[in-house]
Design a protein around this motif. Structure first.
Motif, mmCIF file in Angstrom:
data_model
loop_
_atom_site.group_PDB
_atom_site.id
_atom_site.type_symbol
_atom_site.label_atom_id
_atom_site.label_comp_id
_atom_site.label_asym_id
_atom_site.label_seq_id
_atom_site.Cartn_x
_atom_site.Cartn_y
_atom_site.Cartn_z
ATOM 1 N N UNK A 40 48.519 43.701 61.334
ATOM 2 C CA UNK A 40 47.314 44.183 61.990
ATOM 3 C C UNK A 40 46.138 44.106 61.019
ATOM 4 N N UNK A 41 45.004 43.610 61.513
ATOM 5 C CA UNK A 41 43.771 43.596 60.733
ATOM 6 C C UNK A 41 42.729 44.498 61.382
ATOM 7 N N UNK A 42 41.968 45.205 60.536
ATOM 8 C CA UNK A 42 40.859 46.051 60.982
ATOM 9 C C UNK A 42 39.546 45.454 60.484
ATOM 10 N N UNK A 43 38.605 45.236 61.388
ATOM 11 C CA UNK A 43 37.268 44.784 61.015
ATOM 12 C C UNK A 43 36.370 45.986 60.764
ATOM 13 N N UNK A 44 35.545 45.899 59.720
ATOM 14 C CA UNK A 44 34.522 46.912 59.477
ATOM 15 C C UNK A 44 33.371 46.252 58.731
ATOM 16 N N UNK A 45 32.397 47.056 58.345
ATOM 17 C CA UNK A 45 31.248 46.503 57.633
ATOM 18 C C UNK A 45 29.943 46.884 58.295
ATOM 19 N N UNK A 46 28.874 46.907 57.504
ATOM 20 C CA UNK A 46 27.578 47.348 58.005
ATOM 21 C C UNK A 46 26.842 46.206 58.688
ATOM 22 N N UNK B 15 42.222 44.518 56.039
ATOM 23 C CA UNK B 15 40.867 44.964 56.369
ATOM 24 C C UNK B 15 39.924 43.795 56.113
ATOM 25 N N UNK B 16 39.096 43.496 57.102
ATOM 26 C CA UNK B 16 38.078 42.467 56.901
ATOM 27 C C UNK B 16 36.711 43.131 56.785
ATOM 28 N N UNK B 17 36.016 42.829 55.700
ATOM 29 C CA UNK B 17 34.660 43.324 55.490
ATOM 30 C C UNK B 17 33.689 42.300 56.066
ATOM 31 N N UNK B 18 33.066 42.653 57.185
ATOM 32 C CA UNK B 18 32.147 41.746 57.870
ATOM 33 C C UNK B 18 30.693 42.137 57.627
ATOM 34 N N UNK B 19 30.425 42.848 56.545
ATOM 35 C CA UNK B 19 29.066 43.311 56.259
ATOM 36 C C UNK B 19 28.092 42.138 56.172
ATOM 37 N N UNK B 20 26.900 42.363 56.722
ATOM 38 C CA UNK B 20 25.890 41.298 56.691
ATOM 39 C C UNK B 20 24.510 41.828 56.357
ATOM 40 N N UNK B 21 24.481 43.004 55.687
ATOM 41 C CA UNK B 21 23.188 43.613 55.393
ATOM 42 C C UNK B 21 23.313 44.462 54.135
ATOM 43 N N UNK C 144 49.561 37.549 63.519
ATOM 44 C CA UNK C 144 48.574 38.452 62.925
ATOM 45 C C UNK C 144 47.585 38.818 64.029
ATOM 46 N N UNK C 145 47.416 40.117 64.292
ATOM 47 C CA UNK C 145 46.520 40.571 65.344
ATOM 48 C C UNK C 145 45.285 41.224 64.734
ATOM 49 N N UNK C 146 44.117 40.739 65.105
ATOM 50 C CA UNK C 146 42.886 41.416 64.741
ATOM 51 C C UNK C 146 42.617 42.489 65.783
ATOM 52 N N UNK C 147 42.495 43.717 65.341
ATOM 53 C CA UNK C 147 42.318 44.801 66.299
ATOM 54 C C UNK C 147 40.994 44.659 67.042
ATOM 55 N N UNK C 148 40.947 45.271 68.205
ATOM 56 C CA UNK C 148 39.721 45.403 68.989
ATOM 57 C C UNK C 148 39.591 46.875 69.331
ATOM 58 N N UNK C 149 38.397 47.419 69.229
ATOM 59 C CA UNK C 149 38.186 48.844 69.494
ATOM 60 C C UNK C 149 37.548 49.056 70.862
#
Length: 438
Positions: A67-73, A98-104, A325-330
């Motif tokens: 399982x992967x969790x996406x987060x980031x600002x 954990x994937x850090x998708x921050x873009x700011x 591998x599953x990327x979670x969706x909230x």
């Protein structure tokens, strides 16, 4: 001194690394068999040499579904403290990545702090970070600039990176002909498409793919080949654009393996249930068995606020069909940046999907906890049930929210509990419902 640069290179040399030993123990698999799977590319252990806090995990053949969790600002929500709390929540509730998708903002500072403290695999998407990292407008960024960002993420310790190398000119031509309803919904894919259209140049991650691989190999970063043309609605699934890119990803997989770089391949997206199994099999065939990393798939487009459920349905079908591998969706998907509660709900939905798929696939020991739960339920042992279940706190809170007259029952059936009735009869006891207990 190590004689190998990556887990794949070690496996091909016949070396069983410390990371392989750890994963073999976690997965109840022979270490030599795991080494062989890694050598063939059908299993990976994403583990950047600079991520010293990592507890290694295997993704792919014969492994539990991860399982992967996406987060980031983002520009509208830039609370790094909140994102770190989400990361802690992800680890607490069992996410392996954990994937850090921050873009700011100060993305590098946050990324390094996350990698320093996290035992979970950390993934990044360099294209997201490019504009802020380089402080340039998109068309002014050069191919060399993009490579600088890739190197920065590798040096920071990212274990895997999404690289959208498959959206080259050939794939774009197929996309343009397909006349999609939703066009491109991948953030990274849209940025590269825009860059290509504005500059008239080939995708730099495709044109300079060998240079990207050289950077990734240096730090043993697993390349996660991004699906820039994934479908954003069920009407667009399995179209020419998606398949054209998948063909490119198959070729890119072999090129990475030639340099001993581990590979995962990313997949859809939004897709009707009846198409999922065929898509997984097609991906495995075209990409030579490389581990498959899916977002959902979301099986309907009409459930904003409940997309953790639509994704879990699709994820269970995909993983049972061979996805790894599953990327979670909230519940916040398509609506806003998720909060802590959303993160937990997304993790739980994905973990249930992954576990159900592992039982279906016959992963060793996958059903052991289910057997233990059945035993605890048979014995009406509530404390043991709470200990075993996926979310003990929530289960206990539900149970205790309505007081019961019979200690071993719940408020659904009370003294008419089927388990209680059957147990009493088999124990030679009489069952009485009308007489009150003394």
């Amino acid at each position: 001194m190590k004689e190998y640069s990556t887990q794949m290179e070690a496996a091909r040399m016949g070396v069983i690394t410390p990371e392989m030993k750890t994963v073999a123990q976690k997965e109840h698999i022979d270490a030599e068999k795991l080494r062989s799977l890694i050598a063939d590319g059908v299993t990976v252990i994403p583990c950047n040499v600079r991520h010293t806090a990592l507890s290694p995990e295997g993704v792919g053949a014969c492994m539990r579904t991860k399982i992967n969790v996406n987060l980031g600002v983002s520009g509208d929500m830039n609370d790094y403290g909140m994102e770190m709390e989400k990361a802690d929540t992800a680890v607490k509730y069992g996410a392996e990545a954990i994937m850090d998708l921050s873009n700011c903002g100060k993305t590098g500072t946050f990324r390094r702090a996350l990698i320093e403290r996290s035992p979970a695999m950390i993934g990044t998407v360099p294209i997201y970070d490019a504009v802020g990292f380089l402080d340039k407008e998109l068309p002014d960024i050069t191919a060399e600039d993009f490579l600088r960002v890739v190197r920065a993420h590798a040096e920071d310790g990212a274990d895997f990176m999404t690289i959208h190398a498959g959206i080259n000119r050939r794939a774009v031509e197929a996309f343009m002909r397909s006349k999609r309803k939703m066009n491109i919904v991948s953030r990274g894919g849209s940025l590269l498409f825009a860059w290509m259209m504005m500059t008239g140049k080939e995708n730099p991650f495709y044109e300079y793919y060998d240079d990207v691989l050289d950077i990734l190999r240096e730090y043993d970063v697993t390349v996660s080949l991004g699906d820039a043309l994934r479908p954003g609605c069920i009407d667009d699934s399995s179209d020419a654009g998606q398949i054209a890119e998948l063909v490119e990803l198959g070729s890119l997989t072999e090129r990475a393996w030639a340099k001993n770089v581990q590979v995962m391949v990313e997949g859809p997206g939004h897709m009707a249930i009846n198409e999922i199994a065929a898509n997984v099999k097609l991906q495995k065939r075209i990409c030579h068995g490389a581990p498959f990393y899916v977002l959902g798939p979301l099986v309907t487009d009409i459930a904003p606020g409940y997309d953790h459920i639509t994704a879990a349905i699709g994820g269970a079908v995909a993983a049972a069909s061979g996805a790894d591998f599953l990327c979670y969706v909230t519940p916040a998907e398509h609506l806003r940046l998720p909060d802590i509660s959303d993160v937990k709900e997304g993790i739980m939905a994905s973990r249930i999907a992954a576990h159900a798929a592992d039982i279906a696939k016959g992963i060793p020991n996958a059903a052991d906890t289910d057997s233990k739960m059945a035993k605890a339920r048979h014995e009406l042992d509530w404390e043991e049930m709470f200990r075993i279940c996926i979310d003990p706190d929530k289960a206990r809170a539900y149970y205790e929210s309505t007081p019961v007259s019979e200690r071993h029952t719940c408020s659904m059936c009370g003294r008419m509990c089927a388990v209680r009735t059957t147990n009493m009869i088999l124990n030679g006891e009489n069952v009485e419902f009308c007489r009150k207990e003394q």
